[in-house]
Design an enzyme around this catalytic site. Structure first.
Site, PDB file in Angstrom:
ATOM      1  N   VAL A  66       0.813  -1.223   0.000  1.00 31.61           N
ATOM      2  CA  VAL A  66       0.000   0.000   0.000  1.00 31.61           C
ATOM      3  C   VAL A  66       0.845   1.272   0.000  1.00 31.61           C
ATOM      4  O   VAL A  66       0.367   2.339  -0.375  1.00 31.61           O
ATOM      5  CB  VAL A  66      -1.000   0.041   1.197  1.00 31.61           C
ATOM      6  CG1 VAL A  66      -2.019  -1.072   1.098  1.00 31.61           C
ATOM      7  CG2 VAL A  66      -0.272   0.039   2.539  1.00 31.61           C
ATOM      8  N   ASN A  92      -7.038  -0.879   5.874  1.00 28.27           N
ATOM      9  CA  ASN A  92      -6.700  -1.486   7.161  1.00 28.27           C
ATOM     10  C   ASN A  92      -5.221  -1.834   7.344  1.00 28.27           C
ATOM     11  O   ASN A  92      -4.749  -1.970   8.469  1.00 28.27           O
ATOM     12  CB  ASN A  92      -7.575  -2.749   7.311  1.00 28.27           C
ATOM     13  CG  ASN A  92      -7.139  -3.647   8.432  1.00 28.27           C
ATOM     14  OD1 ASN A  92      -7.436  -3.375   9.588  1.00 28.27           O
ATOM     15  ND2 ASN A  92      -6.414  -4.709   8.115  1.00 28.27           N
ATOM     16  N   SER A 144      -6.944   4.033  15.207  1.00 26.05           N
ATOM     17  CA  SER A 144      -6.492   3.384  16.439  1.00 26.05           C
ATOM     18  C   SER A 144      -6.854   4.283  17.609  1.00 26.05           C
ATOM     19  O   SER A 144      -7.075   5.481  17.447  1.00 26.05           O
ATOM     20  CB  SER A 144      -4.965   3.211  16.389  1.00 26.05           C
ATOM     21  OG  SER A 144      -4.453   2.913  17.667  1.00 26.05           O
ATOM     22  N   TYR A 157       3.840   6.044  15.282  1.00 22.05           N
ATOM     23  CA  TYR A 157       2.573   5.328  15.084  1.00 22.05           C
ATOM     24  C   TYR A 157       1.396   6.243  15.433  1.00 22.05           C
ATOM     25  O   TYR A 157       0.419   6.343  14.696  1.00 22.05           O
ATOM     26  CB  TYR A 157       2.555   4.063  15.961  1.00 22.05           C
ATOM     27  CG  TYR A 157       1.316   3.213  15.810  1.00 22.05           C
ATOM     28  CD1 TYR A 157       1.189   2.332  14.739  1.00 22.05           C
ATOM     29  CD2 TYR A 157       0.272   3.289  16.729  1.00 22.05           C
ATOM     30  CE1 TYR A 157       0.043   1.542  14.593  1.00 22.05           C
ATOM     31  CE2 TYR A 157      -0.866   2.512  16.600  1.00 22.05           C
ATOM     32  CZ  TYR A 157      -0.972   1.635  15.526  1.00 22.05           C
ATOM     33  OH  TYR A 157      -2.098   0.868  15.383  1.00 22.05           O
ATOM     34  N   ALA A 159       1.300   9.531  15.529  1.00 22.21           N
ATOM     35  CA  ALA A 159       1.170  10.605  14.535  1.00 22.21           C
ATOM     36  C   ALA A 159       0.517  10.079  13.262  1.00 22.21           C
ATOM     37  O   ALA A 159      -0.352  10.731  12.672  1.00 22.21           O
ATOM     38  CB  ALA A 159       2.544  11.197  14.227  1.00 22.21           C
ATOM     39  N   SER A 160       0.923   8.870  12.851  1.00 22.44           N
ATOM     40  CA  SER A 160       0.358   8.318  11.607  1.00 22.44           C
ATOM     41  C   SER A 160      -1.151   8.101  11.754  1.00 22.44           C
ATOM     42  O   SER A 160      -1.925   8.379  10.836  1.00 22.44           O
ATOM     43  CB  SER A 160       1.054   6.998  11.217  1.00 22.44           C
ATOM     44  OG  SER A 160       0.666   5.932  12.072  1.00 22.44           O
TER      45      SER A 160
HETATM   46  P1  NAI Z   1      -1.634  -7.553  11.770  1.00 22.89           P
HETATM   47  O1  NAI Z   1      -0.163  -7.350  11.759  1.00 22.89           O
HETATM   48  O2  NAI Z   1      -2.198  -8.797  12.292  1.00 22.89           O
HETATM   49  O3  NAI Z   1      -2.215  -7.291  10.285  1.00 22.89           O
HETATM   50  C1  NAI Z   1      -1.766  -6.234   9.500  1.00 22.89           C
HETATM   51  C2  NAI Z   1      -1.752  -6.684   8.046  1.00 22.89           C
HETATM   52  O4  NAI Z   1      -1.308  -5.573   7.239  1.00 22.89           O
HETATM   53  C3  NAI Z   1      -0.763  -7.829   7.806  1.00 22.89           C
HETATM   54  O5  NAI Z   1      -1.393  -8.860   7.080  1.00 22.89           O
HETATM   55  C4  NAI Z   1       0.354  -7.182   7.015  1.00 22.89           C
HETATM   56  O6  NAI Z   1       1.009  -8.058   6.117  1.00 22.89           O
HETATM   57  C5  NAI Z   1      -0.408  -6.090   6.269  1.00 22.89           C
HETATM   58  N1  NAI Z   1       0.498  -5.042   5.789  1.00 22.89           N
HETATM   59  C6  NAI Z   1       1.502  -4.434   6.470  1.00 22.89           C
HETATM   60  N2  NAI Z   1       2.152  -3.583   5.668  1.00 22.89           N
HETATM   61  C7  NAI Z   1       1.547  -3.635   4.456  1.00 22.89           C
HETATM   62  C8  NAI Z   1       1.767  -2.999   3.225  1.00 22.89           C
HETATM   63  N3  NAI Z   1       2.769  -2.126   3.062  1.00 22.89           N
HETATM   64  N4  NAI Z   1       0.951  -3.283   2.188  1.00 22.89           N
HETATM   65  C9  NAI Z   1      -0.055  -4.183   2.335  1.00 22.89           C
HETATM   66  N5  NAI Z   1      -0.303  -4.834   3.481  1.00 22.89           N
HETATM   67  C10 NAI Z   1       0.488  -4.567   4.531  1.00 22.89           C
HETATM   68  O7  NAI Z   1      -2.205  -6.290  12.563  1.00 22.89           O
HETATM   69  P2  NAI Z   1      -3.660  -5.904  13.095  1.00 22.89           P
HETATM   70  O8  NAI Z   1      -3.546  -5.762  14.539  1.00 22.89           O
HETATM   71  O9  NAI Z   1      -4.703  -6.753  12.501  1.00 22.89           O
HETATM   72  O10 NAI Z   1      -3.768  -4.433  12.484  1.00 22.89           O
HETATM   73  C11 NAI Z   1      -4.700  -4.057  11.487  1.00 22.89           C
HETATM   74  C12 NAI Z   1      -4.893  -2.559  11.563  1.00 22.89           C
HETATM   75  O11 NAI Z   1      -5.468  -2.237  12.838  1.00 22.89           O
HETATM   76  C13 NAI Z   1      -3.604  -1.752  11.485  1.00 22.89           C
HETATM   77  O12 NAI Z   1      -3.830  -0.570  10.737  1.00 22.89           O
HETATM   78  C14 NAI Z   1      -3.316  -1.395  12.928  1.00 22.89           C
HETATM   79  O13 NAI Z   1      -2.542  -0.222  13.054  1.00 22.89           O
HETATM   80  C15 NAI Z   1      -4.728  -1.222  13.457  1.00 22.89           C
HETATM   81  N6  NAI Z   1      -4.859  -1.333  14.903  1.00 22.89           N
HETATM   82  C16 NAI Z   1      -4.555  -2.482  15.556  1.00 22.89           C
HETATM   83  C17 NAI Z   1      -4.711  -2.566  16.925  1.00 22.89           C
HETATM   84  C18 NAI Z   1      -4.397  -3.785  17.692  1.00 22.89           C
HETATM   85  O14 NAI Z   1      -4.384  -3.711  18.954  1.00 22.89           O
HETATM   86  N7  NAI Z   1      -4.148  -4.926  17.064  1.00 22.89           N
HETATM   87  C19 NAI Z   1      -5.194  -1.422  17.710  1.00 22.89           C
HETATM   88  C20 NAI Z   1      -5.504  -0.269  16.917  1.00 22.89           C
HETATM   89  C21 NAI Z   1      -5.342  -0.242  15.563  1.00 22.89           C
END
Ligand code: NAI
Length: 255
Positions: A66, A92, A144, A157, A159-160
């Site tokens: 992305v 996401n 988040s 993080y 800031a983003s």
């Molecule tokens: P996760 O690490 O399990 O899933 C994130 C997914 O994004 C992974 O499959 C990864 O390969 C993919 N990804 C990373 N960089 C990428 C890129 N450059 N292009 C395409 N895909 C990419 O993490 P999770 O926890 O499911 O996070 C999902 C979203 O939720 C994120 O934006 C995270 O910041 C947000 N979030 C998560 C929280 C948590 O406590 N788990 C809390 C608040 C927000």
């Protein structure tokens, strides 16, 4: 229950965690789901999910980074080729590497490139497509808790994710008058591989986890499906009068 039957929904970062749980719900709701993630092929979690799906045609996967505009353009072109339209986008994909006491410039840039520029890249491309469709579309950005407060040790993080809320609010003002709704979710600590990695990266993962739990009135972490269900609500007509909003999903208002 959210009526998303036949809708064409794009999910970035759908191979793991919150994205994966949302894909599972979308497939159950009989939406058509286009997943983009870093892997050249679907993750084990996605493969297992799709194997259980009765209509395999509902699912499409393509590798995307992305943070890279040409890669996003290619991904969205492929989605259009497969489904003909984009009714919804779940922006996401995200990363949360250990920033240490102060993030290096490289770590700061890497976080911004995925968490903020990535949302910009996919969001603007989706808006371009949706604006040309008669039925327009809906965007849900994954922000988040860190978008709503300062989190010590996670400056880049935080800031983003504040930036993601900024985009959500501006896109609402610019595009909702033209029929595109844009909202965000702000999950609190959710039990995903991302969180497991953060906890293990601290000197004492167990201590960190205990501190996080103390800040959550419900005394537990969120489950990815508990975020996915709110995302599906925001995608559906059930939230048809909402735009430019952020829904916090964090087990109650902690510190
Ligand atoms: P996760 O690490 O399990 O899933 C994130 C997914 O994004 C992974 O499959 C990864 O390969 C993919 N990804 C990373 N960089 C990428 C890129 N450059 N292009 C395409 N895909 C990419 O993490 P999770 O926890 O499911 O996070 C999902 C979203 O939720 C994120 O934006 C995270 O910041 C947000 N979030 C998560 C929280 C948590 O406590 N788990 C809390 C608040 C927000």
């Amino acid at each position: 229950m959210a009526d998303l039957v036949g809708k064409s929904i794009v999910v970035t970062g759908g191979a793991s965690g919150i994205g994966l749980a949302t894909v599972a719900q979308l497939l159950r709701l009989k939406a058509r789901v286009a997943v983009g993630d870093l892997g050249p092929s679907p993750s084990a979690g996605l493969t297992e999910l799709v194997a259980q799906t009765t209509d395999q045609d509902l699912f499409f996967y393509k590798q995307v980074d992305v943070s890279n505009r040409p890669s996003v353009d290619e991904f969205m072109r492929a989605v259009l080729q497969r489904f003909g339209m984009v009714d919804g986008l779940i922006n996401n994909a995200g990363i949360c590497p250990n920033e240490g006491e102060m993030a290096t410039d490289e770590v700061f840039d890497a976080i911004m490139a995925v968490n903020l520029k990535g949302v910009w890249n996919v969001g603007t491309e989706a808006i371009r497509i949706m604006a040309k469709q008669e039925s327009r579309g809906v965007i849900v950005n994954t922000a988040s808790d860190a978008a709503l407060k300062g989190i010590k040790g996670l400056a880049a993080y935080t800031a983003s994710k504040h930036g993601v809320l900024g985009l959500t609010r501006v896109w609402c003002k610019e595009w909702t008058p033209k029929g595109i709704r844009v909202n965000a979710v702000a999950p609190g600590v959710t039990d995903t591989p991302m969180v497991a990695k953060i906890a293990s990266g601290h000197t004492s993962g167990e201590e960190t986890t205990k501190q996080w739990l103390q800040n959550i009135p419900m005394g537990r972490f969120g489950q990815p499906a508990e975020i996915g269900s709110v995302i599906c609500f925001l995608l559906s007509k059930e939230s048809s009068f909402m735009s430019g909003q952020v829904l916090r999903i964090g087990g109650g208002e902690g510190e």
